[in-house]
Design an enzyme around this catalytic site. Structure first.
Site, PDB file in Angstrom:
ATOM      1  CG  ASP A  18      84.653  -9.112  -7.790  1.00 24.06           C
ATOM      2  OD1 ASP A  18      84.565  -9.588  -6.647  1.00 24.06           O
ATOM      3  OD2 ASP A  18      84.563  -7.889  -8.039  1.00 24.06           O
ATOM      4  CE  LYS A  21      88.968 -14.115  -5.040  1.00 25.71           C
ATOM      5  NZ  LYS A  21      88.473 -13.154  -6.047  1.00 25.71           N
ATOM      6  N   GLY A  45      83.757 -10.557  -1.554  1.00 29.26           N
ATOM      7  CA  GLY A  45      82.378 -11.015  -1.744  1.00 29.26           C
ATOM      8  C   GLY A  45      82.463 -12.226  -2.656  1.00 29.26           C
ATOM      9  CG  HIS A  46      84.811 -15.053  -2.069  1.00 31.30           C
ATOM     10  ND1 HIS A  46      85.855 -15.741  -1.493  1.00 31.30           N
ATOM     11  CD2 HIS A  46      85.342 -13.877  -2.516  1.00 31.30           C
ATOM     12  CE1 HIS A  46      86.960 -15.009  -1.595  1.00 31.30           C
ATOM     13  NE2 HIS A  46      86.667 -13.873  -2.193  1.00 31.30           N
ATOM     14  CD  GLN A 232      90.517  -8.795  -0.941  1.00 31.93           C
ATOM     15  OE1 GLN A 232      91.344  -9.334  -0.217  1.00 31.93           O
ATOM     16  NE2 GLN A 232      89.248  -8.723  -0.603  1.00 31.93           N
TER      17      GLN A 232
HETATM   18  P1  GDP Z   1      84.856 -14.026  -6.319  1.00 29.00           P
HETATM   19  O1  GDP Z   1      84.943 -12.783  -5.506  1.00 29.00           O
HETATM   20  O2  GDP Z   1      86.131 -14.308  -7.060  1.00 29.00           O
HETATM   21  O3  GDP Z   1      84.383 -15.223  -5.564  1.00 29.00           O
HETATM   22  O4  GDP Z   1      83.760 -13.724  -7.454  1.00 29.00           O
HETATM   23  P2  GDP Z   1      82.327 -13.021  -7.232  1.00 29.00           P
HETATM   24  O5  GDP Z   1      81.421 -13.969  -6.561  1.00 29.00           O
HETATM   25  O6  GDP Z   1      82.479 -11.672  -6.633  1.00 29.00           O
HETATM   26  O7  GDP Z   1      81.891 -12.761  -8.730  1.00 29.00           O
HETATM   27  C1  GDP Z   1      81.748 -13.804  -9.642  1.00 29.00           C
HETATM   28  C2  GDP Z   1      80.308 -13.757 -10.183  1.00 29.00           C
HETATM   29  O8  GDP Z   1      80.226 -14.537 -11.351  1.00 29.00           O
HETATM   30  C3  GDP Z   1      79.305 -14.356  -9.221  1.00 29.00           C
HETATM   31  O9  GDP Z   1      78.081 -13.703  -9.400  1.00 29.00           O
HETATM   32  C4  GDP Z   1      79.198 -15.809  -9.691  1.00 29.00           C
HETATM   33  O10 GDP Z   1      77.964 -16.422  -9.356  1.00 29.00           O
HETATM   34  C5  GDP Z   1      79.329 -15.628 -11.167  1.00 29.00           C
HETATM   35  N1  GDP Z   1      79.961 -16.722 -11.909  1.00 29.00           N
HETATM   36  C6  GDP Z   1      81.000 -17.504 -11.547  1.00 29.00           C
HETATM   37  N2  GDP Z   1      81.360 -18.295 -12.583  1.00 29.00           N
HETATM   38  C7  GDP Z   1      80.530 -17.993 -13.609  1.00 29.00           C
HETATM   39  C8  GDP Z   1      80.426 -18.445 -14.962  1.00 29.00           C
HETATM   40  O11 GDP Z   1      81.181 -19.271 -15.445  1.00 29.00           O
HETATM   41  N3  GDP Z   1      79.438 -17.876 -15.716  1.00 29.00           N
HETATM   42  C9  GDP Z   1      78.576 -16.948 -15.238  1.00 29.00           C
HETATM   43  N4  GDP Z   1      77.652 -16.460 -16.056  1.00 29.00           N
HETATM   44  N5  GDP Z   1      78.650 -16.506 -13.975  1.00 29.00           N
HETATM   45  C10 GDP Z   1      79.635 -17.007 -13.178  1.00 29.00           C
HETATM   46  P1  IMO Z   2      86.877 -10.518  -3.899  1.00 31.27           P
HETATM   47  O1  IMO Z   2      87.497 -11.388  -2.839  1.00 31.27           O
HETATM   48  C1  IMO Z   2      87.067  -6.902  -6.320  1.00 31.27           C
HETATM   49  C2  IMO Z   2      89.054  -3.451  -4.553  1.00 31.27           C
HETATM   50  C3  IMO Z   2      88.198  -2.245  -4.257  1.00 31.27           C
HETATM   51  C4  IMO Z   2      89.216  -1.142  -4.465  1.00 31.27           C
HETATM   52  C5  IMO Z   2      90.491  -1.759  -3.899  1.00 31.27           C
HETATM   53  C6  IMO Z   2      90.778  -1.389  -2.444  1.00 31.27           C
HETATM   54  O2  IMO Z   2      85.394 -10.534  -3.915  1.00 31.27           O
HETATM   55  O3  IMO Z   2      87.500 -10.786  -5.230  1.00 31.27           O
HETATM   56  P2  IMO Z   2      89.694  -2.099  -0.122  1.00 31.27           P
HETATM   57  O4  IMO Z   2      88.293  -1.955   0.387  1.00 31.27           O
HETATM   58  O5  IMO Z   2      90.213  -3.481  -0.120  1.00 31.27           O
HETATM   59  O6  IMO Z   2      90.650  -1.156   0.538  1.00 31.27           O
HETATM   60  O7  IMO Z   2      89.614  -1.593  -1.663  1.00 31.27           O
HETATM   61  O8  IMO Z   2      90.323  -3.162  -3.983  1.00 31.27           O
HETATM   62  N1  IMO Z   2      88.596  -4.723  -3.942  1.00 31.27           N
HETATM   63  C7  IMO Z   2      88.012  -5.694  -4.634  1.00 31.27           C
HETATM   64  N2  IMO Z   2      87.625  -5.749  -5.923  1.00 31.27           N
HETATM   65  N3  IMO Z   2      86.894  -7.973  -5.524  1.00 31.27           N
HETATM   66  C8  IMO Z   2      87.301  -7.947  -4.230  1.00 31.27           C
HETATM   67  O9  IMO Z   2      87.259  -9.033  -3.429  1.00 31.27           O
HETATM   68  C9  IMO Z   2      87.851  -6.758  -3.721  1.00 31.27           C
HETATM   69  N4  IMO Z   2      88.308  -6.382  -2.519  1.00 31.27           N
HETATM   70  C10 IMO Z   2      88.784  -5.131  -2.671  1.00 31.27           C
HETATM   71  O10 IMO Z   2      87.127  -2.155  -5.152  1.00 31.27           O
HETATM   72  O11 IMO Z   2      89.429  -0.937  -5.841  1.00 31.27           O
HETATM   73 MG    MG Z   3      83.939 -10.967  -5.261  1.00 31.94          MG
END
Ligand code: GDP
Ligand code: IMO
Ligand code: MG
Length: 437
Positions: A18, A21, A45-46, A232
């Site tokens: 998270d 990416k 979840g991107h 991840q």
């Molecule tokens: P990913 O899994 O690495 O793609 O990241 P996620 O989407 O799960 O979580 C990143 C969260 O931070 C999302 O809600 C984005 O919209 C938000 N986000 C990304 N960059 C920034 C930033 O620079 N500032 C803020 N406030 N939110 C951001």
């Molecule tokens: P993105 O791509 C954050 C975590 C789960 C748990 C561990 C194992 O959005 O960054 P799993 O279901 O893969 O067997 O869970 O890994 N986990 C993540 N945490 N972002 C993710 O993906 C994750 N995918 C798995 O919360 O701790």
């Molecule tokens: Mg994510």
């Protein structure tokens, strides 16, 4: 070097997932022709925010929002057809074109309902201390079946009904015995029901399926640039993460070659993405976690709730020990630092530069990560900034303390920062030229 000269590139998280990416892939896509998911599945979840409109992608590469680019789900990813088809349908309803621009590997493993059940039952059985806190998407059991060889079922198998029946009969009888004897479950899975559901899924997926390793070779030979989208984070890597509190795949750049079937020498650039602080969702050690009002403030300001499960993310200070471990195994050539805006208003920003245990200080993640629960972080305290950063568009717009903070991260991780993010939107991004960075 400018962005178009990046060559084939991988975007990976250097923390526990998270990191942002999805946003970075979205920002970089215009410089590439192909975007590839090479690992993980619907546990990812991107999030991408375009003109205020939010897209959350689980199975599809974030490149799918750019319909003129080719999006590929390669062999190293695991595919849950129900989630994937649901995602395709919902994006089409929002006006996106998905057809020739999507390709799925015939070798990717498929997630079945019994994987989700096994994930949930094994977590329940593990109890509160050993529980991993998985996303419950069946990821671990699907990768385990892949490695077992007797139980795994691939996309190529579901396209052939006779083959699918054969594979399913063996696997379902094994799983039913497991659920009955180990987990004392009375409810059993029915081969015919799964067969009819997955044959229908296969018919919908068929047009997208091909040998994606061959496709990528052809694209690379034709001079197309490929962007590999990590899922991840590196600290969730099954080999180099905080095992056993990890996911079941190689999440770092090392996963690209087996996960997409491209030579290990293909990557020219590795963009390591970090948040300016640290988050983690699920169980496992987190030395810099803030179980106090500061942690709550970061969670609320940063919107730190899981994209896949909605769970509140655990929040803490930037852990330079953990992130530099990820840099050590992943070798980022460049860094992207996200969520700088979220830290506005903090008087000082402690960054963890060591773990104290007893009389000694270590700066490497121990193999036995249960030991991390007892460590005390050693902090270096950097000055904070009060200004809002959301409207900053150039490096020069940032307060001196923000630049100092970013430089500190770069020095600790041993790579230059090329991208700074000051909000979720595409436009809230600062690209740093070499001379400035
Ligand atoms: P990913 O899994 O690495 O793609 O990241 P996620 O989407 O799960 O979580 C990143 C969260 O931070 C999302 O809600 C984005 O919209 C938000 N986000 C990304 N960059 C920034 C930033 O620079 N500032 C803020 N406030 N939110 C951001
Ligand atoms: P993105 O791509 C954050 C975590 C789960 C748990 C561990 C194992 O959005 O960054 P799993 O279901 O893969 O067997 O869970 O890994 N986990 C993540 N945490 N972002 C993710 O993906 C994750 N995918 C798995 O919360 O701790
Ligand atoms: Mg994510």
């Amino acid at each position: 070097m400018s962005f178009p000269d990046f060559g084939h590139t991988c975007v990976v998280g250097l923390q526990w997932g998270d990191e942002g990416k999805g946003k970075i892939v979205d920002v970089l896509v215009p410089y590439y022709h192909v975007v590839v998911r090479y690992g993980g599945g619907a546990n990812a979840g991107h999030t991408v925010v375009v003109s205020g409109e939010k897209f959350a992608l689980h199975q599809l590469p974030s490149g799918i929002l750019h319909s003129e680019r080719l999006s590929v789900i390669a062999n190293g990813a695991v595919v849950d057809p129900a989630v994937l088809l649901g995602e395709i349908q919902s994006l089409r309803q929002r006006g996106l074109r998905i057809g020739e621009n999507l390709r799925i590997s015939d070798r990717a493993h498929v997630v079945f309902p019994y994987h989700r059940r096994e994930d949930q039952l094994s977590e329940r059985a593990a109890g509160p201390v050993e529980k991993i806190g998985t996303t419950g998407r069946g990821i671990g059991p699907c990768y385990a079946d892949k490695a077992s060889r007797h139980l795994g079922i691939r996309i190529a198998d579901i396209l052939d009904p006779a083959r699918l029946r054969e594979r399913l009969s063996a696997t379902v009888s094994y799983k039913n015995a497991l659920f009955r004897t180990v987990y004392e479950q009375r409810e059993q899975f029915d081969v015919e029901a799964i067969l009819s559901e997955y044959t229908a899924f296969a018919d919908q997926l068929r047009p997208f399926v091909c040998d994606t390793a061959l496709l990528l070779r052809e694209q690379m030979d034709a001079g197309k640039r490929v962007l590999f989208e990590g899922a991840q984070g590196s600290l969730l890597d099954v080999d180099h993460g905080t095992y056993p509190f990890v996911t079941s795949s190689n999440t770092g750049p090392g996963g690209v070659s087996p996960g997409a079937g491209v030579p290990p020498t293909s990557l020219r650039t590795i963009v390591g993405v970090v948040k300016a602080y640290t988050t983690r969702v699920g169980a496992g050690p987190f030395p810099t976690e803030l179980k106090n009002s500061i942690g709550d403030t970061i969670r609320e300001r940063g919107g730190e709730y899981g994209t896949t499960t909605g769970r509140p993310r655990r929040c803490g200070w930037f852990d330079a020990v953990a992130a530099s471990n990820a840099a050590l195994t992943g070798g980022p050539t460049h860094l992207a630092v996200m969520h700088l805006d979220t830290l506005s208003g903090m008087d000082e920003l402690p960054v963890c530069v060591g773990y104290r245990r007893g009389g000694s200080i270590v700066n490497r993640l121990p193999a036995d990560t249960y030991h991390l629960d007892g460590v005390e972080p050693v902090y270096e305290r950097l000055p904070g900034w009060s200004e809002s950063l959301n409207d900053c568009r150039r490096l020069a717009d940032l307060p001196a303390n923000t630049r100092g903070y970013v430089d500190f991260i770069a020095r600790r991780l041993g790579a230059p920062v090329r991208i700074l993010s000051v909000g979720p939107g595409r436009e809230q991004t600062i690209l740093v030229e070499d001379s400035a960075g």
